[in-house]
Design an enzyme around this catalytic site. Structure first.
Site, PDB file in Angstrom:
ATOM      1  N   GLY A  55       4.665  27.303 -24.508  1.00 43.51           N
ATOM      2  CA  GLY A  55       5.067  25.915 -24.243  1.00 43.51           C
ATOM      3  C   GLY A  55       6.574  25.813 -24.072  1.00 43.51           C
ATOM      4  O   GLY A  55       7.066  25.018 -23.270  1.00 43.51           O
ATOM      5  N   SER A  56       7.300  26.623 -24.821  1.00 47.15           N
ATOM      6  CA  SER A  56       8.767  26.630 -24.693  1.00 47.15           C
ATOM      7  C   SER A  56       9.172  27.069 -23.293  1.00 47.15           C
ATOM      8  O   SER A  56      10.077  26.478 -22.682  1.00 47.15           O
ATOM      9  CB  SER A  56       9.374  27.597 -25.717  1.00 47.15           C
ATOM     10  OG  SER A  56       9.006  27.237 -27.018  1.00 47.15           O
ATOM     11  N   GLU A 161       2.079  19.032 -28.021  1.00 43.86           N
ATOM     12  CA  GLU A 161       1.365  18.703 -29.269  1.00 43.86           C
ATOM     13  C   GLU A 161       0.172  17.778 -29.043  1.00 43.86           C
ATOM     14  O   GLU A 161      -0.484  17.399 -30.017  1.00 43.86           O
ATOM     15  CB  GLU A 161       2.325  18.002 -30.257  1.00 43.86           C
ATOM     16  CG  GLU A 161       3.434  18.896 -30.732  1.00 43.86           C
ATOM     17  CD  GLU A 161       4.270  18.284 -31.836  1.00 43.86           C
ATOM     18  OE1 GLU A 161       3.993  17.146 -32.271  1.00 43.86           O
ATOM     19  OE2 GLU A 161       5.213  18.959 -32.270  1.00 43.86           O
ATOM     20  N   HIS A 187      -2.794  25.101 -31.937  1.00 44.99           N
ATOM     21  CA  HIS A 187      -2.765  23.965 -31.007  1.00 44.99           C
ATOM     22  C   HIS A 187      -4.202  23.670 -30.541  1.00 44.99           C
ATOM     23  O   HIS A 187      -5.138  24.351 -30.937  1.00 44.99           O
ATOM     24  CB  HIS A 187      -1.838  24.263 -29.838  1.00 44.99           C
ATOM     25  CG  HIS A 187      -0.385  24.160 -30.232  1.00 44.99           C
ATOM     26  ND1 HIS A 187       0.517  23.374 -29.556  1.00 44.99           N
ATOM     27  CD2 HIS A 187       0.307  24.707 -31.248  1.00 44.99           C
ATOM     28  CE1 HIS A 187       1.711  23.458 -30.132  1.00 44.99           C
ATOM     29  NE2 HIS A 187       1.606  24.264 -31.163  1.00 44.99           N
ATOM     30  N   HIS A 214      10.933  35.908 -12.006  1.00 45.69           N
ATOM     31  CA  HIS A 214      12.144  36.568 -11.505  1.00 45.69           C
ATOM     32  C   HIS A 214      12.919  35.795 -10.431  1.00 45.69           C
ATOM     33  O   HIS A 214      13.874  36.329  -9.883  1.00 45.69           O
ATOM     34  CB  HIS A 214      11.815  37.955 -10.922  1.00 45.69           C
ATOM     35  CG  HIS A 214      10.958  38.804 -11.796  1.00 45.69           C
ATOM     36  ND1 HIS A 214      11.467  39.691 -12.726  1.00 45.69           N
ATOM     37  CD2 HIS A 214       9.600  38.909 -11.911  1.00 45.69           C
ATOM     38  CE1 HIS A 214      10.470  40.305 -13.349  1.00 45.69           C
ATOM     39  NE2 HIS A 214       9.327  39.849 -12.888  1.00 45.69           N
TER      40      HIS A 214
HETATM   41  C1  LIG Z   1       6.700  19.254 -28.870  1.00 51.85           C
HETATM   42  C2  LIG Z   1       6.703  20.744 -28.682  1.00 51.85           C
HETATM   43  N1  LIG Z   1       7.296  21.262 -27.591  1.00 51.85           N
HETATM   44  C3  LIG Z   1       7.318  22.582 -27.358  1.00 51.85           C
HETATM   45  C4  LIG Z   1       6.706  23.468 -28.228  1.00 51.85           C
HETATM   46  C5  LIG Z   1       6.777  24.936 -27.937  1.00 51.85           C
HETATM   47  O1  LIG Z   1       5.533  25.514 -27.715  1.00 51.85           O
HETATM   48  P1  LIG Z   1       5.347  27.094 -27.949  1.00 51.85           P
HETATM   49  O2  LIG Z   1       5.235  27.333 -29.415  1.00 51.85           O
HETATM   50  O3  LIG Z   1       4.088  27.413 -27.219  1.00 51.85           O
HETATM   51  O4  LIG Z   1       6.525  27.767 -27.367  1.00 51.85           O
HETATM   52  C6  LIG Z   1       6.084  22.993 -29.377  1.00 51.85           C
HETATM   53  C7  LIG Z   1       5.444  23.925 -30.312  1.00 51.85           C
HETATM   54  O5  LIG Z   1       4.685  23.610 -31.162  1.00 51.85           O
HETATM   55  C8  LIG Z   1       6.083  21.595 -29.626  1.00 51.85           C
HETATM   56  O6  LIG Z   1       5.517  21.086 -30.730  1.00 51.85           O
END
Ligand SMILES: Cc1ncc(COP(=O)(O)O)c(C=O)c1O
Length: 390
Positions: A55-56, A161, A187, A214
């Site tokens: 997610g990041s 979330e 999740h 890339h």
């Molecule tokens: C609101 C929110 N954004 C981004 C993330 C990042 O997700 P990940 O852990 O898959 O990198 C999270 C992780 O729980 C989150 O709660």
């Protein structure tokens, strides 16, 4: 542990899917990723889905896409409105792209951004807004979307979330120009690590596919507007047009994700059933401030804020929870303004302070919700909190 913060949601189907990938001998991004992207987009009614490794990374690639779009790209020094309470990697990509953050306080009851402060947050340099639905509870996404449209702002919906939550019959994670999801353990669906970006915009789709791998043209269709092909196949095979990353997902993650997605409606229904029990046991008790549902929550977890008016002793509550083997933790990342990393940020706090996010940080915690029946666990939670909060 009697009541875990997080629990596995895989059955034999996920294990079999993983084994099939191992047997196939093809592990990197391929047919399963493509199929999962199509199935995920269809489930949410979005045009394009781009899978990444977390997610990041979805947030990172989404912000990068906004910075490399052809018309009115985000530029260093531009301002972005964000809620004060979220996860660290909601914010970090914005910092990494040189943007200035304008933090807006939350509503204590919903834990989501206080939209009444949006007008105040606006300056001539505001170019984007990040909407986050905290722990399954939809933010006022319709109002945020209308605000973004009225002021010509880009909207990134960080829906990491709140998969499967809905607002006015529309799925969260479809209100933004770009929308991010996480498949991390615990999740709503889990692929170990993994994430997805949804967008209806073809240019954003191409940018995300290119930035994910890339900055390469390899995954772009021949008619992509991002570049013009030369006559040299030799050069075109290894052509780089953007300063991208390698945040590609694995086949094994996508194969598991496909199985998990089939189970999502049933898992959400079970989470909501647990949520209903939690509400029925705690609602109306002035000692506890619960998360007020906006739209239809997908109930990631159960938050409890000890009512400051009742002068709670949170360390004592934590000790009792530990003794009862009930897992608990800070709400998401707490008030982000309380973290040391802020010294690396360019930011301003709208209205000068965030008292509601501070209350959530200082008096709140959450316990887990899982896609199976938690009646004994929630009942014990109620007994423990009732006893220790007299
Ligand atoms: C609101 C929110 N954004 C981004 C993330 C990042 O997700 P990940 O852990 O898959 O990198 C999270 C992780 O729980 C989150 O709660």
């Amino acid at each position: 542990m009697f009541y875990e913060l997080a629990a596995p949601s895989w059955g034999p189907e996920e294990i079999e899917a993983a084994k099939r990938v191992i047997d196939s001998g093809f592990y990197t991004m391929g047919a399963n990723v493509k199929a999962f992207e199509q199935e995920f987009a269809a489930y949410f009614g979005a045009r394009h889905a781009i899978m990444v490794n977390s997610g990041s990374s979805a947030n990172l690639v989404a912000v990068a896409a906004m910075a490399y779009r052809q018309t009115r790209p985000l530029q260093r020094g531009d301002e972005v409105i964000v809620p004060a309470l979220s996860w660290a990697t909601t914010y970090h990509p914005l910092q990494q792209y040189g943007l200035k953050l304008r933090f807006v306080d939350i509503e204590l009851e919903t834990l989501n951004i206080d939209v009444r402060q949006l007008e105040q947050a606006l300056t001539p340099r505001t170019r984007a807004i990040v909407a986050v639905s905290i722990l399954g509870n939809p933010a006022p996404l319709d109002q945020i979307r209308a605000f973004a449209d009225a002021h010509d702002l880009l909207l990134l919906e960080d829906n990491c979330e709140s998969m499967d939550a809905e607002l006015n019959g529309r799925k969260c994670g479809t209100f933004g120009d770009l929308n991010s999801f996480s498949f991390f353990f615990s999740h709503h669906i889990s692929t170990m690590e993994g994430g997805m970006i949804l967008t209806d915009d073809r240019e954003f789709e191409d940018l995300c596919r290119c930035l994910r791998a890339h900055g390469w043209t390899r995954d772009l269709p021949p008619d992509s507007s991002l570049y013009t092909r030369t006559g040299s196949d030799h050069f075109e095979a290894y052509r780089f047009i953007l300063p991208g990353y390698n945040v590609r997902p694995l086949e094994i993650e996508a194969a598991i994700g496909r199985e998990q997605l089939k189970k999502l409606p049933a898992m959400t229904a079970q989470r909501r059933q647990n949520w209903a029990l939690f509400q029925s046991l705690f609602a109306g008790d002035e000692r506890f401030i619960l998360q007020r549902e906006n739209g239809q929550s997908s109930a990631f977890s159960f938050t409890v804020i000890l009512n400051p008016a009742c002068r709670p002793d949170r360390p004592r509550v934590f000790a009792a929870l530990k003794e009862a083997e009930i897992g608990f933790r800070i709400i998401t990342g707490g008030n982000f303004l309380r973290h040391d990393v802020l010294r690396h940020y360019d930011y301003e706090v709208v209205g000068g302070s965030t008292p509601q996010a501070d209350l959530a940080h200082d008096y709140g915690f959450f316990v887990g919700n899982h896609p199976h029946d938690l009646t004994p666990q929630i009942t014990r939670l109620r007994e423990v909190l009732d006893r220790v909060c007299r």
